[in-house]
Design a protein around this motif. Structure first.
Motif, PDB file in Angstrom:
ATOM      1  N   PHE A  83       0.841  -1.209   0.000  1.00 41.96           N
ATOM      2  CA  PHE A  83       0.000   0.000   0.000  1.00 41.96           C
ATOM      3  C   PHE A  83       0.876   1.258   0.000  1.00 41.96           C
ATOM      4  O   PHE A  83       0.580   2.241   0.659  1.00 41.96           O
ATOM      5  N   THR A  84       1.956   1.196  -0.776  1.00 47.12           N
ATOM      6  CA  THR A  84       2.954   2.270  -0.745  1.00 47.12           C
ATOM      7  C   THR A  84       2.493   3.509  -1.506  1.00 47.12           C
ATOM      8  O   THR A  84       3.134   4.561  -1.392  1.00 47.12           O
ATOM      9  N   ASP A  85       1.398   3.413  -2.260  1.00 45.21           N
ATOM     10  CA  ASP A  85       0.926   4.602  -2.982  1.00 45.21           C
ATOM     11  C   ASP A  85      -0.083   5.422  -2.177  1.00 45.21           C
ATOM     12  O   ASP A  85      -0.473   6.507  -2.603  1.00 45.21           O
ATOM     13  N   THR A  86      -0.477   4.921  -1.009  1.00 41.83           N
ATOM     14  CA  THR A  86      -1.360   5.701  -0.135  1.00 41.83           C
ATOM     15  C   THR A  86      -0.818   5.740   1.302  1.00 41.83           C
ATOM     16  O   THR A  86      -1.568   6.012   2.246  1.00 41.83           O
ATOM     17  N   GLY A 121      -2.366   4.117   5.069  1.00 42.01           N
ATOM     18  CA  GLY A 121      -3.758   4.075   4.635  1.00 42.01           C
ATOM     19  C   GLY A 121      -3.880   3.345   3.315  1.00 42.01           C
ATOM     20  O   GLY A 121      -2.876   2.940   2.719  1.00 42.01           O
ATOM     21  N   PHE A 122      -5.115   3.179   2.863  1.00 40.88           N
ATOM     22  CA  PHE A 122      -5.345   2.446   1.617  1.00 40.88           C
ATOM     23  C   PHE A 122      -6.684   2.823   1.020  1.00 40.88           C
ATOM     24  O   PHE A 122      -7.526   3.427   1.699  1.00 40.88           O
ATOM     25  N   ARG A 123      -6.851   2.471  -0.236  1.00 38.18           N
ATOM     26  CA  ARG A 123      -8.170   2.555  -0.858  1.00 38.18           C
ATOM     27  C   ARG A 123      -8.883   1.236  -0.562  1.00 38.18           C
ATOM     28  O   ARG A 123      -8.298   0.155  -0.705  1.00 38.18           O
ATOM     29  N   SER A 124     -10.142   1.320  -0.140  1.00 41.20           N
ATOM     30  CA  SER A 124     -10.898   0.097   0.112  1.00 41.20           C
ATOM     31  C   SER A 124     -10.958  -0.731  -1.161  1.00 41.20           C
ATOM     32  O   SER A 124     -11.272  -0.214  -2.230  1.00 41.20           O
ATOM     33  N   GLN A 125     -10.657  -2.011  -1.032  1.00 41.32           N
ATOM     34  CA  GLN A 125     -10.704  -2.888  -2.202  1.00 41.32           C
ATOM     35  C   GLN A 125     -12.131  -3.268  -2.561  1.00 41.32           C
ATOM     36  O   GLN A 125     -12.481  -3.374  -3.731  1.00 41.32           O
ATOM     37  N   SER A 126     -12.980  -3.469  -1.547  1.00 39.79           N
ATOM     38  CA  SER A 126     -14.330  -3.967  -1.823  1.00 39.79           C
ATOM     39  C   SER A 126     -15.413  -2.891  -1.689  1.00 39.79           C
ATOM     40  O   SER A 126     -16.591  -3.171  -1.907  1.00 39.79           O
ATOM     41  N   ARG A 127     -15.036  -1.670  -1.327  1.00 41.57           N
ATOM     42  CA  ARG A 127     -15.992  -0.551  -1.306  1.00 41.57           C
ATOM     43  C   ARG A 127     -15.442   0.559  -2.184  1.00 41.57           C
ATOM     44  O   ARG A 127     -14.765   1.474  -1.696  1.00 41.57           O
ATOM     45  N   GLU A 164     -14.102   4.505  -1.518  1.00 41.45           N
ATOM     46  CA  GLU A 164     -13.821   4.734  -0.106  1.00 41.45           C
ATOM     47  C   GLU A 164     -12.335   4.517   0.194  1.00 41.45           C
ATOM     48  O   GLU A 164     -11.722   3.590  -0.338  1.00 41.45           O
ATOM     49  N   TYR A 167      -9.325   4.552   3.562  1.00 45.38           N
ATOM     50  CA  TYR A 167      -9.282   4.320   5.003  1.00 45.38           C
ATOM     51  C   TYR A 167      -7.889   4.644   5.535  1.00 45.38           C
ATOM     52  O   TYR A 167      -6.890   4.211   4.967  1.00 45.38           O
ATOM     53  N   HIS A 225      -5.449   3.885   8.460  1.00 44.47           N
ATOM     54  CA  HIS A 225      -5.324   2.848   9.480  1.00 44.47           C
ATOM     55  C   HIS A 225      -4.495   3.298  10.676  1.00 44.47           C
ATOM     56  O   HIS A 225      -4.828   3.003  11.827  1.00 44.47           O
TER      57      HIS A 225
END
Lengths: 168, 168
Positions: free
Chosen positions: A46-49, A65-71, A74, A76, A78
């Motif tokens: 998740f090195t791009d966020t 943080g990350f982009r939600s994979q299944s939403r 969205e 998030y 962390h």
């Protein structure tokens, strides 16, 4: 409001940052054992966020943080840490704004985060950053909490912010 | 090889599974404190590559994995648990195969995972599942390990499997 601290450089996080981060975070959190909550996977995948903030080559702070994979749409946040000697000068805000920018660039229109209701500083910070608090039971200071969200007795305040186009 | 157990149903994981999973995993791991390693975020944001296995409505096992956000084509298996009474009957294999299918459907051509070198059962399982071991220093039994990968003294065996089109 404080101007951004120009002596700090924010850059994408990398796997090479992992050992540095886990070697300092227990101390940054006043001795609490935090390293288990931050597995290496975030520094690999998740090195791009996720971002590190440096001053003179030393770690001043970081955000995972990350982009939600299944939403879709969205994002998030962390985990965010700021060196005790760097607090109170807007570095948390700079890290969040960098994340908002990355989230928007990745097609997200909203960001979520959670915190413990006893962490009043974090609740106040998220409000200043434009997050709303999701509905829940009445917790300390009348703040809405999701009871048992992270396990028995682990209540959490849930934050949600909609990203405006362009600005934050 | 054992036939898949048809009494077990594998389905996508959901946020409602979180409290169930963290209430059992310390016991499934023989009392080790594991819950901190499995934050709720995986049950919220990676539900299309994470799975629960049920038998008669009870939790028989689960797998938490994701597609790498910053390494296109790569998928990662973070955490897999099988109820002690369900071990040795191919449920781990079923969960991995379901994940491979989801990873391929999401455009991935390879899967990574890591384990501790003392966990010989896990090393043998991954080899049976077609994973290779990434180069590293010589560890126990001559297995290559990445020294200090997850922190001081936390060596890890790193697995990599390329997914074939269609099959696993």
């Amino acid at each position: 409001m404080a101007k951004p601290d120009t002596g700090v450089r924010i850059r994408p996080i990398s796997p090479a940052d992992y050992l540095t981060v886990i070697s300092v975070i227990d101390a940054w959190w006043g001795g609490r054992r935090m390293a288990d909550m931050l597995p290496r996977l975030f520094f690999e995948h998740f090195t791009d966020t996720s971002f590190a903030a440096e001053r003179d080559g030393g770690l001043a702070g970081f955000l995972v943080g990350f982009r939600s994979q299944s939403r879709p749409g969205e994002a998030y946040i962390h985990f965010v840490g700021v060196h005790p000697g760097e607090r109170g000068h807007g570095l948390g805000r700079q890290l969040y704004e960098r994340f908002f920018e990355a989230a928007r660039a990745g097609g997200c229109d909203r960001v979520r985060a959670v915190t413990s209701p006893v962490n009043r500083g974090s609740v106040a910070f998220h409000r200043r950053m434009g997050f709303g608090i999701e509905p829940g039971e009445a917790g300390p200071d009348g703040i809405a909490v999701a009871a048992g969200y992270d396990g028995e007795g682990q209540d959490r305040v849930r934050f949600l912010k909609y990203l405006a186009d362009g600005g934050s």
